[in-house]
Design an enzyme around this catalytic site. Structure first.
Site, PDB file in Angstrom:
ATOM      1  N   GLY A   1       0.801  -1.216   0.000  1.00 56.43           N
ATOM      2  CA  GLY A   1       0.000   0.000   0.000  1.00 56.43           C
ATOM      3  C   GLY A   1       0.835   1.268   0.000  1.00 56.43           C
ATOM      4  N   SER A   2       0.394   2.256   0.769  1.00 57.86           N
ATOM      5  CA  SER A   2       0.989   3.597   0.716  1.00 57.86           C
ATOM      6  C   SER A   2       2.417   3.668   1.231  1.00 57.86           C
ATOM      7  CB  SER A   2       0.114   4.569   1.513  1.00 57.86           C
ATOM      8  OG  SER A   2      -1.162   4.701   0.913  1.00 57.86           O
ATOM      9  N   THR A   3       2.902   2.627   1.908  1.00 63.46           N
ATOM     10  CA  THR A   3       4.287   2.661   2.376  1.00 63.46           C
ATOM     11  C   THR A   3       5.277   2.658   1.214  1.00 63.46           C
ATOM     12  OG1 THR A   3       4.246   0.245   2.621  1.00 63.46           O
ATOM     13  CG2 THR A   3       3.743   1.564   4.579  1.00 63.46           C
TER      14      THR A   3
END
Length: 572
Positions: A290-292
């Site tokens: 995801g956003s990591t």
């Protein structure tokens, strides 16, 4: 009449000569065996009475980086029996069963089934005192042998890293399995004399001394491991999560300082062990990050030279459509700088950047950061994940890669990538063993770019409007990124109500020392966003870890100095 033999006297002489030769040969063989070649008869006698009993070797000690024991070997007594001999003392079977803690009926049935055999284990792993108490009963056919059993002082706290051995003291999981040959010693030999029934007559000598196994010092810091274990257990209980993992890495050396998972198990008592609890999820479970991943997409954009930190991207109206796919942001969008894209975690913003620069720069940065590759740790069962490399990148694939979908990673890989950002873009190999000499790294991201991205991540945590406020650490500047990803179903789609929550970060930013990743699987109550679930765990563990490691604070409040007015005579 004349005898037939008298007609051929030479035949009689030949028979006498042959008999004389045979007697001579037998006599010479007797003299040869008894006087000249004595070893033959001695060897035949030894083969029927002389035996070699193995002397168990002491398995090597496993410690943490500070010498705290994680796995030790303790002497135990194993009792074995000769079922043939035991048949003669059936009246004492009940007494034997009570002494070794077994049901009399079960022991009786087993001994009857093995009545024709000469060996069977009665019980293994007794303390020497317990074994001696049984031997003092002097039950014919009951014997003892010395063995070693593994004990794990840290119990469930370090179980997934250390692993365990089986009843024969062979490594079966974790580092016990990965370094089994290193830890296992070489058994010795003791020469004894036994009678035809296998009873010990005389202990002759030790023919080969046992060589103990070599010690193994892990990179794990048991203090940090306890912290990680405690906080993970708390977050699983608080949010009703299915599982959780936490990995901490020394940014400069690549040593893994902590690796904890929930659920876990006690390697000292595996009677009711559930297979799911044995999974070292930090290295075995793969997931879409995801956003990591967005900081690495931003690094790729900066690396092309087309974007600067102050570059502005229009994310209005908070969504965009690519073919039959719609990409949405949590916020309504607007004009955002690259820092703003990370702070708002804008899928639209990072997708527009990726579509502008193309998929290759993003793929290159992720590949150089170690995604989709073996970490080199050699841990049993470790997975490498998947970083797709399409011959022709479609827009949907390019955009999804930029915001962390379409690839799979492990928690260790993600922590390693953030350690790279904290180490000025230098990729240092990971290690689960304590290192006496620093490893040589490879510069994979420009130093200026990695520093710039870290400052953007600082804004995510410390400035208003960022999604990582709950990861703040008093006294230290922290940079990090939260993430939330839907879980994949068995049919290849995404679930509607099952998520993974992430937080990955580095501290302190003035001189980064520790990179950490928190993964919480399927939080079911109280929320599921990474900034809400995983970020507080990161903040609590990082705060205590930095203090335990005596890392100098880099975000202390300024002390105001006040000059007092001088009194009469120049005195204050």
């Amino acid at each position: 009449m004349r005898l037939q033999g008298a007609l051929y006297p030479w035949r009689f002489r030949i028979v006498l000569l042959l008999l004389a030769l045979m007697v001579g040969a037998i006599g010479w063989r007797i003299v040869d065996l008894q006087v000249v070649d004595q070893d033959f008869l001695q060897g035949q006698g030894d083969a029927r009475s002389l035996r070699h009993i193995p002397i168990p070797a002491h398995r090597g000690l496993i410690t943490d980086r500070n010498g705290e024991p994680l796995a030790v070997s303790t002497p135990v007594t194993t009792l074995w029996g000769n079922p043939r001999e035991l048949q003669a003392v059936r009246e004492r079977w009940a007494e034997l069963a009570r002494a070794i803690g077994q049901e009399p009926e079960a022991l009786s049935e087993r001994l009857q089934q093995q009545a024709g055999r000469e060996f069977t284990y009665l019980v293994r792993g007794l303390t020497p005192e317990q074994g001696q108490q049984v031997l003092e009963l002097k039950i014919p056919g009951v014997y003892a042998q010395e063995e070693f059993r593994r004990f794990y002082p840290a119990g469930e706290v370090a179980a997934h890293v250390v692993g365990f051995t089986d009843i024969d003291d062979r490594g079966r999981e974790g580092m016990e399995l990965a370094y089994d040959e290193w830890l296992a010693g070489v058994p010795g030999k003791r020469q004894v004399i036994k009678d035809r029934r296998g009873r010990l007559i005389k202990d002759v000598q030790v023919t080969q001394n046992a060589k103990p196994g070599k010690a193994l010092a892990l990179s794990i810091d048991l203090r940090l491991q306890y912290l990680a274990h405690s906080e993970l257990r708390s977050v699983v209980q608080e949010f009703g999560a299915k599982a959780a993992s936490l990995v901490m890495i020394d940014v400069k050396t690549g040593e893994i300082l902590a690796m904890a998972n929930q659920p876990t198990y006690n390697p000292n008592n595996r009677r009711n062990l559930q297979p799911a609890a044995m999974r070292n999820r930090a290295m075995i479970d793969v997931f879409e990050p995801g956003s990591t991943i967005k900081p690495f997409s931003i690094a790729a954009a900066l690396g092309t030279g087309k974007y600067k930190p102050e570059s502005v991207v229009d994310t209005s109206p908070g969504s965009m459509r690519i073919g039959r796919y719609t990409i949405r942001d949590v916020s309504r969008g607007g004009l955002l700088t690259l820092t703003g894209i990370l702070m708002k975690s804008s899928n639209v913003g990072v997708s527009k950047i990726a579509l502008d620069i193309g998929a290759e720069p993003v793929y290159s940065v992720l590949q150089q950061a170690g995604f989709g590759q073996d970490t080199g740790l050699g841990f049993p069962g470790e997975r490498v994940g998947n970083l797709p490399n399409h011959r022709r990148w479609h827009d949907a694939e390019t955009a999804s890669l930029a915001y962390g979908y379409g690839l799979s990673v492990t928690a260790v890989q993600l922590a390693h990538a953030y350690a790279l950002l904290g180490n000025d873009g230098v990729n240092v190999p990971l290690s689960l063993l304590r290192l006496d000499q620093p490893q040589k790294g490879v510069q994979v991201i420009d130093r200026h770019i990695s520093s710039t991205v870290l400052q953007m991540l600082r804004a995510v945590v410390e400035e208003d409007g960022g999604g990582g406020a709950r990861a703040r650490v008093p006294g230290y500047h922290v940079g990090g990124k939260s993430g939330t990803a839907k879980k994949i179903t068995g049919t290849g789609g995404y679930t509607e109500d099952a998520y993974r929550s992430f937080f990955a970060g580095v501290a302190p930013l003035a001189n980064p020392r520790i990179a950490a990743v928190v993964v919480v699987d399927e939080p079911s109550k109280g929320g599921y966003y990474g900034g809400l679930v995983a970020a507080p765990v990161f903040g609590k563990v990082m705060a205590r870890a930095l203090r335990l490691m005596n890392v100098t604070p880099d975000n202390l409040p300024q002390v105001k100095t006040v000059q007092a007015a001088a009194g009469k005579g120049g005195r204050i």
